[in-house]
Design a protein around this motif. Structure first.
Motif, mmCIF file in Angstrom:
data_model
loop_
_atom_site.group_PDB
_atom_site.id
_atom_site.type_symbol
_atom_site.label_atom_id
_atom_site.label_comp_id
_atom_site.label_asym_id
_atom_site.label_seq_id
_atom_site.Cartn_x
_atom_site.Cartn_y
_atom_site.Cartn_z
ATOM 1 N N TYR A 142 0.822 -1.180 -0.084
ATOM 2 C CA TYR A 142 0.045 -0.276 -0.038
ATOM 3 C C TYR A 142 0.995 1.161 0.026
ATOM 4 C CZ TYR A 142 -4.057 -2.990 0.989
ATOM 5 O OH TYR A 142 -5.004 -3.794 1.037
ATOM 6 N N SER A 143 0.729 1.948 -1.062
ATOM 7 C CA SER A 143 1.463 3.333 -1.264
ATOM 8 C C SER A 143 1.244 4.441 -0.420
ATOM 9 C CB SER A 143 1.622 3.667 -2.500
ATOM 10 O OG SER A 143 0.381 4.116 -3.097
ATOM 11 N N PHE A 144 -0.131 4.449 0.179
ATOM 12 C CA PHE A 144 -0.607 5.295 1.169
ATOM 13 C C PHE A 144 -0.282 4.771 2.406
ATOM 14 C CE2 PHE A 144 -3.462 7.174 -2.200
ATOM 15 C CZ PHE A 144 -2.698 8.512 -2.598
ATOM 16 N N PHE A 145 0.795 4.948 3.105
ATOM 17 C CA PHE A 145 1.242 4.415 4.455
ATOM 18 C C PHE A 145 2.161 5.312 4.983
ATOM 19 C CE2 PHE A 145 4.470 2.054 6.491
ATOM 20 C CZ PHE A 145 4.101 1.480 7.519
ATOM 21 N N ASN A 146 1.920 5.293 6.167
ATOM 22 C CA ASN A 146 3.092 5.937 7.092
ATOM 23 C C ASN A 146 2.894 5.897 8.635
ATOM 24 O OD1 ASN A 146 5.138 7.761 7.581
ATOM 25 N ND2 ASN A 146 4.620 8.943 5.663
ATOM 26 N N ALA A 147 4.062 6.378 9.180
ATOM 27 C CA ALA A 147 3.838 6.498 11.024
ATOM 28 C C ALA A 147 3.060 7.551 11.139
ATOM 29 C CB ALA A 147 5.268 6.280 11.464
ATOM 30 N N VAL A 148 2.372 7.580 12.279
ATOM 31 C CA VAL A 148 1.347 8.598 12.599
ATOM 32 C C VAL A 148 1.564 9.036 14.116
ATOM 33 C CG1 VAL A 148 -0.470 8.414 10.614
ATOM 34 C CG2 VAL A 148 -0.474 7.182 12.901
ATOM 35 N N ALA A 149 2.302 8.085 14.848
ATOM 36 C CA ALA A 149 2.507 8.683 16.114
ATOM 37 C C ALA A 149 3.712 7.672 16.641
ATOM 38 C CB ALA A 149 1.302 8.154 17.257
ATOM 39 N N ALA A 150 4.251 8.116 17.882
ATOM 40 C CA ALA A 150 5.417 7.486 18.493
ATOM 41 C C ALA A 150 5.207 7.271 19.906
ATOM 42 C CB ALA A 150 6.874 8.114 18.159
ATOM 43 N N ASN A 151 5.297 6.409 20.631
ATOM 44 C CA ASN A 151 5.358 6.150 22.119
ATOM 45 C C ASN A 151 3.957 6.566 22.686
ATOM 46 O OD1 ASN A 151 8.166 5.420 22.490
ATOM 47 N ND2 ASN A 151 8.676 7.606 22.232
ATOM 48 N N PRO A 152 2.983 5.712 22.188
ATOM 49 C CA PRO A 152 2.868 4.421 21.721
ATOM 50 C C PRO A 152 3.232 4.630 20.164
ATOM 51 C CG PRO A 152 0.736 4.988 22.433
ATOM 52 C CD PRO A 152 1.534 5.820 23.063
ATOM 53 N N ASN A 153 3.529 3.695 19.381
ATOM 54 C CA ASN A 153 3.834 3.794 17.915
ATOM 55 C C ASN A 153 2.301 3.237 17.152
ATOM 56 O OD1 ASN A 153 6.457 4.270 18.569
ATOM 57 N ND2 ASN A 153 7.007 2.034 18.808
ATOM 58 N N HIS A 170 -13.360 4.707 0.823
ATOM 59 C CA HIS A 170 -11.776 4.988 1.076
ATOM 60 C C HIS A 170 -11.883 4.704 2.445
ATOM 61 C CE1 HIS A 170 -12.269 7.196 -2.790
ATOM 62 N NE2 HIS A 170 -11.061 6.920 -3.088
ATOM 63 N N PHE A 171 -10.964 3.823 2.757
ATOM 64 C CA PHE A 171 -10.709 3.333 4.268
ATOM 65 C C PHE A 171 -9.452 3.583 4.772
ATOM 66 C CE2 PHE A 171 -14.128 1.088 2.267
ATOM 67 C CZ PHE A 171 -14.796 0.798 3.119
ATOM 68 N N LEU A 172 -9.259 4.157 5.993
ATOM 69 C CA LEU A 172 -8.120 4.548 6.623
ATOM 70 C C LEU A 172 -7.797 3.377 7.747
ATOM 71 C CD1 LEU A 172 -5.707 6.534 7.142
ATOM 72 C CD2 LEU A 172 -7.101 7.902 8.630
ATOM 73 N N ILE A 173 -6.911 2.815 7.694
ATOM 74 C CA ILE A 173 -6.600 1.619 8.796
ATOM 75 C C ILE A 173 -5.418 1.966 9.675
ATOM 76 C CG2 ILE A 173 -6.159 -0.827 9.113
ATOM 77 C CD1 ILE A 173 -7.525 0.152 5.765
ATOM 78 N N ILE A 174 -5.792 2.207 11.002
ATOM 79 C CA ILE A 174 -4.711 2.634 11.871
ATOM 80 C C ILE A 174 -4.399 1.254 12.841
ATOM 81 C CG2 ILE A 174 -4.052 4.177 13.710
ATOM 82 C CD1 ILE A 174 -6.326 6.012 12.676
#
Length: 221
Positions: free
Chosen positions: A43-54, A149-153
């Motif tokens: 999936y090319s629409f992907f990224n990290a969105v938070a840290a600690n917790p990740n 369109h679905f955003l999976i976290i």
């Protein structure tokens, strides 16, 4: 040029949006169906969105196999896609039948995860083991459209890193040669030659900003 993005009347051969939001990391997502069939898809629409917790996120057009499996079983693994595994990543993107095992189709071996059930790609130098937190359905421009369109976290609950890429307590990401998605059918790759250090600037007592130079001093700012 300037164009109305809602009307999407850009006049170009293809929509340029993905070529502008680039490069993007690739989420190489593995899941398991209720029938025990492995699924692997990039999936090319992907990224990290938070840290600690990740937390990480990826988005899907329509309820594809990955999303169906995640919402059913609550787990997924994201393997790092690299130059060495580019062909396998590309094969796993094929829109095959729900019963197909993309690991087998792409001749990719699996390695077991430690915290979740879906395995990682054995050749991947790093992988994130994730628990599903939430799916957010994003509205289409026209209500009632045929594509959702679905955003999976997901919360990252375990991480695998190949020890050979850890040097003096620091992960050498560039040495892994991770892939990035551009626009159209274009990809990029990060290498040690294209990676560089740029330290955060310092704010002086008078409020002016001092440009940082030299190697990273190991302090996050």
């Amino acid at each position: 040029m300037h164009y109305d993005c809602i009307k999407n009347e850009h006049g170009l051969k293809h929509d340029p949006f993905k070529a502008l939001v680039a490069p993007r990391p690739i989420g190489w997502i593995s899941t398991i169906s209720d029938e025990g069939i492995l699924n692997l898809a990039p999936y090319s629409f992907f990224n990290a969105v938070a840290a600690n917790p990740n937390y990480v996120m990826f988005s899907s057009v329509e309820r594809k196999d990955s999303l169906k499996n995640i919402e059913s079983n609550g787990e997924f693994t994201c393997s790092l896609s690299t130059w060495d595994t580019r062909n396998g990543m590309n094969v796993s993107s094929a829109p095959v039948d729900f019963l197909a095992d993309e690991f087998a189709l792409a001749n990719l071996e699996t390695s077991p995860s430690k915290v979740v059930n879906p395995p990682r790609v054995a050749r991947a130098p790093a992988a994130l083991e994730c628990k599903h937190w939430k799916t957010v359905e994003m509205p289409d421009v026209e209500p009632g459209g045929d594509k959702g369109h679905f955003l999976i976290i997901g919360q990252v609950v375990g991480i695998f890193i190949d020890d050979k890429f850890i040097e003096e307590g620091i992960v050498n990401t560039a040495a892994m040669r991770p892939l990035a998605r551009m626009g159209y059918m274009d990809y990029g790759v990060i290498t040690p030659d294209t990676s560089f250090v740029l330290q955060r600037p310092k704010v002086k007592e008078d409020g002016s900003v001092e440009e940082a130079t030299g190697e990273w001093d190991g302090v996050y700012r």
